[in-house]
Structures are given as structure tokens and as C-alpha cells.
Enzyme design. Structure first.
Site, PDB file in Angstrom:
ATOM      1  N   LYS A  42     -24.945 -63.010 104.683  1.00 45.00           N
ATOM      2  CA  LYS A  42     -25.739 -64.136 104.241  1.00 45.00           C
ATOM      3  C   LYS A  42     -26.641 -63.748 103.081  1.00 45.00           C
ATOM      4  O   LYS A  42     -27.155 -64.587 102.366  1.00 45.00           O
ATOM      5  CB  LYS A  42     -26.634 -64.625 105.395  1.00 45.00           C
ATOM      6  CG  LYS A  42     -25.896 -64.948 106.653  1.00 45.00           C
ATOM      7  CD  LYS A  42     -26.924 -65.111 107.811  1.00 45.00           C
ATOM      8  CE  LYS A  42     -26.250 -65.025 109.137  1.00 45.00           C
ATOM      9  NZ  LYS A  42     -27.201 -64.930 110.242  1.00 45.00           N
ATOM     10  N   GLY A  43     -26.857 -62.451 102.943  1.00 49.21           N
ATOM     11  CA  GLY A  43     -27.877 -61.945 102.019  1.00 49.21           C
ATOM     12  C   GLY A  43     -27.797 -62.467 100.592  1.00 49.21           C
ATOM     13  O   GLY A  43     -28.809 -62.730  99.960  1.00 49.21           O
ATOM     14  N   GLU A  98     -23.150 -59.943  95.045  1.00 54.63           N
ATOM     15  CA  GLU A  98     -23.783 -59.213  96.150  1.00 54.63           C
ATOM     16  C   GLU A  98     -25.301 -59.174  95.997  1.00 54.63           C
ATOM     17  O   GLU A  98     -25.823 -59.253  94.890  1.00 54.63           O
ATOM     18  CB  GLU A  98     -23.249 -57.773  96.189  1.00 54.63           C
ATOM     19  CG  GLU A  98     -22.371 -57.468  97.375  1.00 54.63           C
ATOM     20  CD  GLU A  98     -23.072 -57.473  98.732  1.00 54.63           C
ATOM     21  OE1 GLU A  98     -24.006 -58.261  98.965  1.00 54.63           O
ATOM     22  OE2 GLU A  98     -22.660 -56.675  99.578  1.00 54.63           O
ATOM     23  N   ASP A  99     -25.967 -59.043  97.113  1.00 58.24           N
ATOM     24  CA  ASP A  99     -27.422 -58.923  97.070  1.00 58.24           C
ATOM     25  C   ASP A  99     -27.854 -57.501  96.712  1.00 58.24           C
ATOM     26  O   ASP A  99     -28.656 -57.291  95.830  1.00 58.24           O
ATOM     27  CB  ASP A  99     -28.049 -59.386  98.403  1.00 58.24           C
ATOM     28  CG  ASP A  99     -27.420 -58.732  99.631  1.00 58.24           C
ATOM     29  OD1 ASP A  99     -26.483 -57.904  99.486  1.00 58.24           O
ATOM     30  OD2 ASP A  99     -27.848 -59.043 100.749  1.00 58.24           O
ATOM     31  N   ASP A 102     -25.898 -50.615  98.430  1.00 58.65           N
ATOM     32  CA  ASP A 102     -26.664 -49.560  99.096  1.00 58.65           C
ATOM     33  C   ASP A 102     -25.734 -48.357  99.277  1.00 58.65           C
ATOM     34  O   ASP A 102     -25.459 -47.648  98.316  1.00 58.65           O
ATOM     35  CB  ASP A 102     -27.189 -50.144 100.416  1.00 58.65           C
ATOM     36  CG  ASP A 102     -28.167 -49.252 101.147  1.00 58.65           C
ATOM     37  OD1 ASP A 102     -28.886 -48.498 100.484  1.00 58.65           O
ATOM     38  OD2 ASP A 102     -28.224 -49.314 102.380  1.00 58.65           O
ATOM     39  N   LYS A 130     -29.242 -49.615  94.846  1.00 61.93           N
ATOM     40  CA  LYS A 130     -30.030 -48.523  95.425  1.00 61.93           C
ATOM     41  C   LYS A 130     -29.194 -47.246  95.326  1.00 61.93           C
ATOM     42  O   LYS A 130     -28.584 -46.821  96.314  1.00 61.93           O
ATOM     43  CB  LYS A 130     -30.310 -48.866  96.892  1.00 61.93           C
ATOM     44  CG  LYS A 130     -31.652 -48.399  97.413  1.00 61.93           C
ATOM     45  CD  LYS A 130     -31.691 -48.501  98.917  1.00 61.93           C
ATOM     46  CE  LYS A 130     -32.204 -49.816  99.437  1.00 61.93           C
ATOM     47  NZ  LYS A 130     -32.251 -49.834 100.934  1.00 61.93           N
ATOM     48  N   PHE A 151     -36.410 -49.809 102.222  1.00 57.56           N
ATOM     49  CA  PHE A 151     -35.783 -51.007 102.762  1.00 57.56           C
ATOM     50  C   PHE A 151     -36.515 -52.235 102.225  1.00 57.56           C
ATOM     51  O   PHE A 151     -37.708 -52.394 102.436  1.00 57.56           O
ATOM     52  CB  PHE A 151     -35.784 -50.994 104.287  1.00 57.56           C
ATOM     53  CG  PHE A 151     -34.833 -51.995 104.862  1.00 57.56           C
ATOM     54  CD1 PHE A 151     -33.473 -51.718 104.908  1.00 57.56           C
ATOM     55  CD2 PHE A 151     -35.280 -53.214 105.319  1.00 57.56           C
ATOM     56  CE1 PHE A 151     -32.570 -52.650 105.406  1.00 57.56           C
ATOM     57  CE2 PHE A 151     -34.383 -54.155 105.820  1.00 57.56           C
ATOM     58  CZ  PHE A 151     -33.033 -53.864 105.866  1.00 57.56           C
ATOM     59  N   ASP A 158     -32.621 -59.586 104.409  1.00 57.21           N
ATOM     60  CA  ASP A 158     -33.318 -59.702 105.685  1.00 57.21           C
ATOM     61  C   ASP A 158     -33.679 -58.364 106.303  1.00 57.21           C
ATOM     62  O   ASP A 158     -33.108 -57.326 105.969  1.00 57.21           O
ATOM     63  CB  ASP A 158     -32.416 -60.414 106.695  1.00 57.21           C
ATOM     64  CG  ASP A 158     -31.234 -59.540 107.125  1.00 57.21           C
ATOM     65  OD1 ASP A 158     -30.496 -59.070 106.236  1.00 57.21           O
ATOM     66  OD2 ASP A 158     -31.076 -59.303 108.335  1.00 57.21           O
ATOM     67  N   ARG A 164     -35.711 -63.680 104.808  1.00 58.12           N
ATOM     68  CA  ARG A 164     -34.784 -64.094 103.747  1.00 58.12           C
ATOM     69  C   ARG A 164     -35.422 -65.134 102.836  1.00 58.12           C
ATOM     70  O   ARG A 164     -35.039 -65.277 101.684  1.00 58.12           O
ATOM     71  CB  ARG A 164     -33.509 -64.710 104.352  1.00 58.12           C
ATOM     72  CG  ARG A 164     -32.658 -63.752 105.167  1.00 58.12           C
ATOM     73  CD  ARG A 164     -31.311 -64.403 105.472  1.00 58.12           C
ATOM     74  NE  ARG A 164     -30.581 -63.734 106.538  1.00 58.12           N
ATOM     75  CZ  ARG A 164     -29.783 -62.678 106.363  1.00 58.12           C
ATOM     76  NH1 ARG A 164     -29.660 -62.147 105.169  1.00 58.12           N
ATOM     77  NH2 ARG A 164     -29.138 -62.150 107.375  1.00 58.12           N
TER      78      ARG A 164
HETATM   79  P1  IMP Z   1     -23.972 -51.015 102.147  1.00 55.68           P
HETATM   80  O1  IMP Z   1     -22.642 -51.156 102.821  1.00 55.68           O
HETATM   81  O2  IMP Z   1     -24.745 -49.853 102.705  1.00 55.68           O
HETATM   82  O3  IMP Z   1     -23.880 -50.956 100.639  1.00 55.68           O
HETATM   83  O4  IMP Z   1     -24.867 -52.270 102.571  1.00 55.68           O
HETATM   84  C1  IMP Z   1     -24.483 -53.543 102.317  1.00 55.68           C
HETATM   85  C2  IMP Z   1     -25.389 -54.581 102.926  1.00 55.68           C
HETATM   86  O5  IMP Z   1     -26.440 -54.025 103.695  1.00 55.68           O
HETATM   87  C3  IMP Z   1     -26.095 -55.400 101.878  1.00 55.68           C
HETATM   88  O6  IMP Z   1     -25.287 -56.432 101.390  1.00 55.68           O
HETATM   89  C4  IMP Z   1     -27.301 -55.912 102.647  1.00 55.68           C
HETATM   90  O7  IMP Z   1     -26.975 -57.058 103.389  1.00 55.68           O
HETATM   91  C5  IMP Z   1     -27.614 -54.772 103.587  1.00 55.68           C
HETATM   92  N1  IMP Z   1     -28.707 -53.927 103.010  1.00 55.68           N
HETATM   93  C6  IMP Z   1     -28.598 -52.733 102.412  1.00 55.68           C
HETATM   94  N2  IMP Z   1     -29.796 -52.266 102.006  1.00 55.68           N
HETATM   95  C7  IMP Z   1     -30.702 -53.228 102.358  1.00 55.68           C
HETATM   96  C8  IMP Z   1     -32.130 -53.359 102.187  1.00 55.68           C
HETATM   97  O8  IMP Z   1     -32.850 -52.518 101.626  1.00 55.68           O
HETATM   98  N3  IMP Z   1     -32.670 -54.498 102.680  1.00 55.68           N
HETATM   99  C9  IMP Z   1     -31.950 -55.478 103.299  1.00 55.68           C
HETATM  100  N4  IMP Z   1     -30.617 -55.392 103.465  1.00 55.68           N
HETATM  101  C10 IMP Z   1     -29.998 -54.282 103.001  1.00 55.68           C
HETATM  102 MG    MG Z   2     -28.350 -57.936 105.819  1.00 58.05          MG
END
Ligand code: IMP
Ligand code: MG
Length: 179
Positions: A42-43, A98-99, A102, A130, A151, A158, A164
């Protein structure tokens, strides 16, 4: 809600500016293409709602639901597809909206899966990056802003499904997620 926020990282005004610039770039780069914006719920929904209105091209949108986070602040590495894209990707110029990028594990999985469906092209447009936490090789062509290894919440992002609706991006007080 505001009491839980330690600092503002990116203000409402800065987000607006960043989204405008990204939209302008996409408008230039995708002129004449078959644009399909794919958003991971949803982000990224707040980002999608804003950036699609900064793209001056005919385009389609579609959604995916995946899960990689529980209520903790770290990715599990397990990506589960809960809702897939409905629009066929063949011949489409897919932009994943994408939001935050990470660890990259979620997007890596999604990109590999979508590539098998013969899109004309596929790129990532992420509002936040990040890089300190990257665990696999994923390249986003379009990046709004880099954020430090903290974070963050707000503007769609969220913690435990909350925050959000904050109009800016901020960092939570540690006592909030230590609870
Ligand atoms: P990844 O697979 O680790 O790249 O994470 C992907 C998803 O994790 C993102 O689309 C976010 O929904 C969530 N996410 C990663 N880092 C954060 C953060 O700092 N705050 C909130 N959500 C995060
Ligand atoms: Mg999330």
C-alpha cells in the site's frame, strides 16, 4: 500522531518538488511509449496518486499486493504475491512506482517475475532510496531522494499500518517501535 515523530526528514514542500521533477523526467523519457505504472500497495499509493498527475502522457495503472514485512521494521526476505497485475504486460513500457527501495529484495523478486511476461521495457521509479541497506543488485533509474538508514514513515509509508496519512516523511521516536 505528531507526538510520535522525532524529526521531519522531507517536508511536504520538498516532496511536492521532487514528485514534480520525477514526473517531468518520465514525461520526457516516455513520450510515444505504452506506459503502464505498476504500483505495489500500500505504501506507494500516495506517491502514485501524485506522480501520475505530473506525467503528461496517456498511461495505464495497475496494482500489486505483496507482503514482505510484518509489523517489524526489517524485511523478511520472503516475498509473497497476494494480488498480481491484471493488465497483460506484453509490449508495455512498465514503470514500477515504489515508495522506498530498502534491501531491494521485494523489487528484485517483482522485477524478475514481471520480466518473464515480455514487457517492452521495465524500470523502477522510487520516491526514496536507502542504499545503506541494499542486500541485492537492483537498480532504480528514477530516484526521488536518498534517505539515511533510519525507519521512516509518512506519505504512504507505515509502521505497523499507521502513519501513512502524515503529509511529510519523518522518523519515529525509538520508543514507538521498541514497544
Ligand atoms: P525491501 O524489500 O527491503 O526493499 O522493502 C520494501 C518495502 O518495505 C517498501 O516498499 C516499504 O513498504 C517497506 N519499507 C522499507 N523500508 C521502510 C521504512 O523505512 N519505512 C517504512 N516502510 C519501509
Ligand atoms: Mg510497508
Amino acid at each position: 500522531m505528531l507526538n510520535d515523530i522525532k524529526t521531519t526528514l522531507i517536508s511536504e514542500e520538498e516532496i511536492k518538488q521532487t514528485v514534480k521533477e520525477l514526473g517531468k523526467k518520465l514525461t520526457e523519457d516516455y513520450a510515444g511509449k505504452n506506459v503502464l505504472l505498476v504500483t505495489v500497495l500500500k505504501g506507494a499509493v500516495v506517491f502514485l496518486a501524485d506522480i501520475m498527475r505530473e506525467i503528461d502522457l496517456k498511461c495505464e495503472i495497475d496494482f500489486m499486493v505483496v507482503s514482505s514485512y510484518g509489523s517489524s521494521t526489517k524485511t523478511s526476505g520472503n516475498v509473497k504475491i497476494i494480488k498480481d497485475v491484471n493488465i497483460p504486460l506484453e509490449g508495455k513500457d512498465v514503470i514500477i512506482i515504489e515508495d522506498i527501495l530498502d534491501s531491494g529484495l521485494t523489487l528484485n523478486y517483482i522485477i524478475n517475475m514481471l520480466k518473464e511476461r515480455n514487457p517492452n521495457s521495465i524500470e523502477i521509479c522510487t520516491l526514496l532510496d536507502k542504499p545503506a541497506r541494499r542486500a541485492c543488485e537492483v537498480k532504480a533509474k528514477y530516484i526521488g531522494k536518498q534517505v539515511p538508514d533510519e525507519f521512516v514513515v509518512g506519505y504512504g509509508l507505515d509502521f505497523d499500518e499507521k502513519y501513512r496519512n502524515l503529509p511529510f516523511i519523518g522518523v519515529l521516536k525509538p520508543e514507538v517501535y521498541m514497544k
